[in-house]
Design an enzyme around this catalytic site. Structure first.
Site, short mmCIF file in Angstrom:
data_model
loop_
_atom_site.label_atom_id
_atom_site.label_comp_id
_atom_site.label_asym_id
_atom_site.label_seq_id
_atom_site.Cartn_x
_atom_site.Cartn_y
_atom_site.Cartn_z
N HIS A 123 -7.74 -5.28 -0.59
CA HIS A 123 -6.56 -4.53 -0.16
C HIS A 123 -6.10 -5.04 1.21
CE1 HIS A 123 -4.06 -0.85 -0.34
NE2 HIS A 123 -4.15 -0.87 0.98
N ASP A 145 -10.11 -3.80 -4.90
CA ASP A 145 -9.35 -2.75 -4.23
C ASP A 145 -9.52 -1.45 -5.00
OD1 ASP A 145 -7.45 -1.07 -3.06
OD2 ASP A 145 -5.77 -2.46 -3.31
N SER A 194 0.83 -1.20 0.00
CA SER A 194 0.00 0.00 0.00
C SER A 194 0.87 1.26 0.00
CB SER A 194 -0.95 -0.05 1.20
OG SER A 194 -1.94 0.94 1.10
#
Length: 348
Positions: A316, A286, A191
């Site tokens: 995610h 996501d 991320s």
């Protein structure tokens, strides 16, 4: 029901979650509900079940102030990360003033991964991603150097970038002290950490090196200048929400004009030629999916050896959910294999 579950001690909740994931498939399907299909993809049962338990436990990913959100993350990590992965030796240290943690696997290795945790540049610690780093150390057979870069809003953009680059350069300069080959040091992250890994690769390459040997990019944020279809398709209900992304960006880079800076939106860099080979994974459900894949395509267009892999049935954050079910570990195992292979090919 969710308020009732939130009052249950976290240890009990963790045991309950593990018990639920151990149930037979038909029973888990009954609890999770009918399959969820969006954009030609079907959500994995493990992911759907996690989302149900998340709602029951009232574990909202982002809530309140940054301090409150950090405390909530610290409470919920034990629910999903699982027991510490062994055998891995762990040591605390400092990288030129940046706190870090070194993970050393049982097998002998001269390769290293400099890892930047996720959390939207606002959340996350060495502890929040402890088991993820343990997993990569053991399964990829590399030393993992986890970096505790400064967080926003106390330290806004580009403080995290400065720490990420500084940590890599320190690791490279002190490679002999770590017992690693300076030519076999990768960067990676999930991320926001994936964003920092890609930015570190860009900046060190453009500065003439030393640069990483490989990039491990898990569902990275890559471009805040454009709202792509996945941002709306998965705006709510799949762990990371569109509102969460706005919250993170507003804290990390409140000056909207700065969000076109390639140190923030790495996809906007004019020239990606010469960057290290990469494994870039996205999750099908996501909101960041499309920008991550656009960055992978731009790397390929620039002649960078890159594998772009969409985990079509996942959400995610999957590399942080190693303690539940099997699907999250399967996807993370693929990333570990790519890292092992990428650094093997970097051997002189």
């Amino acid at each position: 029901m969710s308020k009732l579950m939130s009052r249950v001690p976290l240890g009990v909740q963790a045991g309950f979650a593990r018990a639920v994931f151990a149930l037979p498939g038909p029973v888990r399907r009954l609890i999770a509900g009918p399959p969820i299909r969006v954009d030609g993809q079907e959500l994995a049962l493990d992911a759907q079940l996690l989302l149900v338990l998340d709602r029951l436990g009232d574990h909202e990913f982002v809530r309140g102030t940054p301090e409150q959100a950090r405390a909530n993350l610290a409470r919920t990590v034990p629910l999903v990360a699982g027991p510490p992965i062994e055998p891995v030796a762990v040591r605390e240290l400092s990288l030129g003033g940046v706190p870090a943690r070194l993970y050393t696997p049982a097998e002998d290795t001269d390769a290293m991964l400099v890892y930047y945790h996720g959390g939207g540049w606002v959340l996350g610690t060495l502890d929040s991603h402890d088991n993820t780093c343990r997993y990569f150390a053991r399964e990829a057979g590399v030393k993992v150097l986890s970096v505790d870069y400064r967080l926003a809003p106390e330290h806004a953009f580009p403080a995290a970038v400065d720490d990420a680059v500084s940590a890599f350069r320190h690791a490279h300069a002190k490679a002999a002290d770590f017992g690693v080959d300076p030519g076999r040091i990768a960067v990676g992250g999930d991320s926001a950490g994936g964003n920092l890994a890609a930015v570190t690769s860009l900046l060190t390459t453009r500065d003439g090196g030393p640069a990483p040997a490989f990039q491990l990019l898990l569902y990275p944020g890559a471009d805040s200048s454009v709202r792509r279809p996945s941002r709306d398709l998965f705006a709510e209900g799949f762990f990371l929400t569109s509102a969460n992304i706005d919250w993170f960006c507003d804290h990390y880079c409140p000056d909207v004009a700065q969000r076109s800076d390639p140190r923030f939106s790495v996809l906007l860099a004019e020239d990606l030629t010469g960057l290290p080979p990469a494994y870039l994974a996205t999750a099908g459900f996501d909101p960041l999916r499309d920008e991550g894949e656009a960055f992978g395509a731009k790397l390929a267009d620039a002649g960078v050896p890159v594998t772009v892999r969409r985990q079509r049935d996942l959400i995610h954050g999957y590399a942080s959910f190693l303690g539940l079910g099997t699907r999250f570990r399967e996807a993370t195992a693929e990333a570990a294999g790519a890292l092992r292979t990428g650094l093997a090919l970097a051997r002189p």
